[in-house]
Design a protein around this motif. Structure first.
Motif, PDB file in Angstrom:
ATOM      1  N   UNK A  88      78.912  40.040 -54.435  1.00  0.00           N
ATOM      2  CA  UNK A  88      78.753  40.959 -53.313  1.00  0.00           C
ATOM      3  C   UNK A  88      78.110  42.280 -53.719  1.00  0.00           C
ATOM      4  N   UNK A  89      78.123  42.601 -55.004  1.00  0.00           N
ATOM      5  CA  UNK A  89      77.595  43.885 -55.473  1.00  0.00           C
ATOM      6  C   UNK A  89      76.212  43.768 -56.109  1.00  0.00           C
ATOM      7  N   UNK A  90      75.658  42.575 -56.191  1.00  0.00           N
ATOM      8  CA  UNK A  90      74.354  42.383 -56.842  1.00  0.00           C
ATOM      9  C   UNK A  90      73.223  42.974 -56.004  1.00  0.00           C
ATOM     10  N   UNK A  91      73.247  42.736 -54.709  1.00  0.00           N
ATOM     11  CA  UNK A  91      72.196  43.253 -53.819  1.00  0.00           C
ATOM     12  C   UNK A  91      72.641  44.584 -53.239  1.00  0.00           C
ATOM     13  N   UNK A  92      71.919  45.653 -53.570  1.00  0.00           N
ATOM     14  CA  UNK A  92      72.238  46.989 -53.068  1.00  0.00           C
ATOM     15  C   UNK A  92      71.416  47.252 -51.810  1.00  0.00           C
ATOM     16  N   UNK A  93      72.099  47.459 -50.698  1.00  0.00           N
ATOM     17  CA  UNK A  93      71.439  47.738 -49.420  1.00  0.00           C
ATOM     18  C   UNK A  93      71.410  49.252 -49.193  1.00  0.00           C
ATOM     19  N   UNK A 112      76.636  58.642 -50.720  1.00  0.00           N
ATOM     20  CA  UNK A 112      77.488  57.491 -51.000  1.00  0.00           C
ATOM     21  C   UNK A 112      78.584  57.452 -49.943  1.00  0.00           C
ATOM     22  N   UNK A 113      79.031  56.265 -49.593  1.00  0.00           N
ATOM     23  CA  UNK A 113      80.027  56.125 -48.533  1.00  0.00           C
ATOM     24  C   UNK A 113      81.400  56.550 -49.028  1.00  0.00           C
ATOM     25  N   UNK A 114      82.128  57.222 -48.149  1.00  0.00           N
ATOM     26  CA  UNK A 114      83.508  57.586 -48.446  1.00  0.00           C
ATOM     27  C   UNK A 114      84.449  56.521 -47.934  1.00  0.00           C
ATOM     28  N   UNK A 115      85.716  56.724 -48.127  1.00  0.00           N
ATOM     29  CA  UNK A 115      86.726  55.769 -47.683  1.00  0.00           C
ATOM     30  C   UNK A 115      86.640  55.589 -46.176  1.00  0.00           C
ATOM     31  N   UNK A 116      86.593  54.352 -45.741  1.00  0.00           N
ATOM     32  CA  UNK A 116      86.551  54.047 -44.319  1.00  0.00           C
ATOM     33  C   UNK A 116      85.185  54.190 -43.682  1.00  0.00           C
ATOM     34  N   UNK A 117      84.169  54.517 -44.467  1.00  0.00           N
ATOM     35  CA  UNK A 117      82.815  54.698 -43.933  1.00  0.00           C
ATOM     36  C   UNK A 117      82.056  53.390 -44.085  1.00  0.00           C
ATOM     37  N   UNK A 118      82.063  52.587 -43.040  1.00  0.00           N
ATOM     38  CA  UNK A 118      81.391  51.295 -43.082  1.00  0.00           C
ATOM     39  C   UNK A 118      79.995  51.410 -42.477  1.00  0.00           C
ATOM     40  N   UNK A 142      73.329  54.725 -49.447  1.00  0.00           N
ATOM     41  CA  UNK A 142      73.651  53.460 -50.103  1.00  0.00           C
ATOM     42  C   UNK A 142      74.868  52.830 -49.449  1.00  0.00           C
ATOM     43  N   UNK A 143      74.812  51.521 -49.270  1.00  0.00           N
ATOM     44  CA  UNK A 143      75.944  50.806 -48.704  1.00  0.00           C
ATOM     45  C   UNK A 143      76.869  50.375 -49.838  1.00  0.00           C
ATOM     46  N   UNK A 144      78.157  50.588 -49.655  1.00  0.00           N
ATOM     47  CA  UNK A 144      79.108  50.151 -50.667  1.00  0.00           C
ATOM     48  C   UNK A 144      79.241  48.635 -50.647  1.00  0.00           C
ATOM     49  N   UNK A 145      79.437  48.030 -51.818  1.00  0.00           N
ATOM     50  CA  UNK A 145      79.707  46.594 -51.839  1.00  0.00           C
ATOM     51  C   UNK A 145      80.963  46.286 -51.027  1.00  0.00           C
ATOM     52  N   UNK A 146      81.016  45.094 -50.492  1.00  0.00           N
ATOM     53  CA  UNK A 146      82.142  44.546 -49.737  1.00  0.00           C
ATOM     54  C   UNK A 146      82.209  45.030 -48.298  1.00  0.00           C
ATOM     55  N   UNK A 147      81.358  45.954 -47.854  1.00  0.00           N
ATOM     56  CA  UNK A 147      81.463  46.380 -46.464  1.00  0.00           C
ATOM     57  C   UNK A 147      81.010  45.283 -45.521  1.00  0.00           C
ATOM     58  N   UNK A 148      80.030  44.473 -45.937  1.00  0.00           N
ATOM     59  CA  UNK A 148      79.590  43.377 -45.079  1.00  0.00           C
ATOM     60  C   UNK A 148      80.528  42.181 -45.148  1.00  0.00           C
ATOM     61  N   UNK A 149      81.216  42.024 -46.252  1.00  0.00           N
ATOM     62  CA  UNK A 149      82.028  40.819 -46.446  1.00  0.00           C
ATOM     63  C   UNK A 149      83.513  41.148 -46.421  1.00  0.00           C
TER      64      UNK A 149
END
Length: 156
Positions: A88-93, A112-118, A142-149
């Motif tokens: 999930x962290x290989x592709x950086x969106x 960078x996204x903070x806590x709860x920032x999807x 930058x999108x944090x890993x795991x936000x999509x999944x």
């Protein structure tokens, strides 16, 4: 190889359910510490990622005062320390928000996204777009890993 005994002991001392599977394989931790020695040298670090590293733009939206580019890149860490990142962290969106009257060599603010920032909405609307209007400054979100999944990958 399974979870180390130290991880099991440590987990029993904590009340939370974070990292219940341990911190990872000992071999991977050794690889990370070896790589840390490389990136600790500033001169070596500058040459790790080539200037023409591929970045892909999926979509560009035109707005009155800016352009918003949606894109991604493969994390350079995947090439430098193969297999160390979860899939999930290989592709950086990212979203790159550029003022229409942006000059080359101007600063770019990295958000960078903070806590709860999807996703990007909050950072784009509350920070990046006002920066375009007030300072003519571009932003890279930058999108944090795991936000999509988040529904597929249990974090706790």
């Amino acid at each position: 190889m399974g979870v180390s005994r130290l991880d099991v002991f440590y987990r029993r001392l904590l009340l939370t359910k974070l990292f219940i599977g341990g911190w990872g394989k000992p071999e991977d931790l050794k690889r990370i510490f070896e790589f840390r020695k490389i990136i600790g040298n500033r001169e070596k670090c500058r040459s790790l990622v080539p200037k023409d590293y591929p970045v892909y733009i999926n979509k560009t939206e035109e707005h009155a005062d800016c352009k918003i580019h949606d894109g991604f890149f493969i994390s350079p860490l995947e090439h430098l320390v193969p297999g160390i990142l979860p899939p999930e962290a290989v592709k950086a969106r990212f979203q790159f928000i550029v003022p229409k009257r942006w000059q080359k060599d101007r600063p770019v603010c990295i958000h960078l996204a903070g806590t709860g920032d999807h996703y990007f909405w909050r950072r784009r609307t509350l920070m990046a777009k006002p920066m375009v209007k007030e300072a003519g400054m571009a932003s890279l979100l930058l999108e944090n890993p795991y936000t999509e999944v988040k529904a597929k990958v249990p974090l706790f």
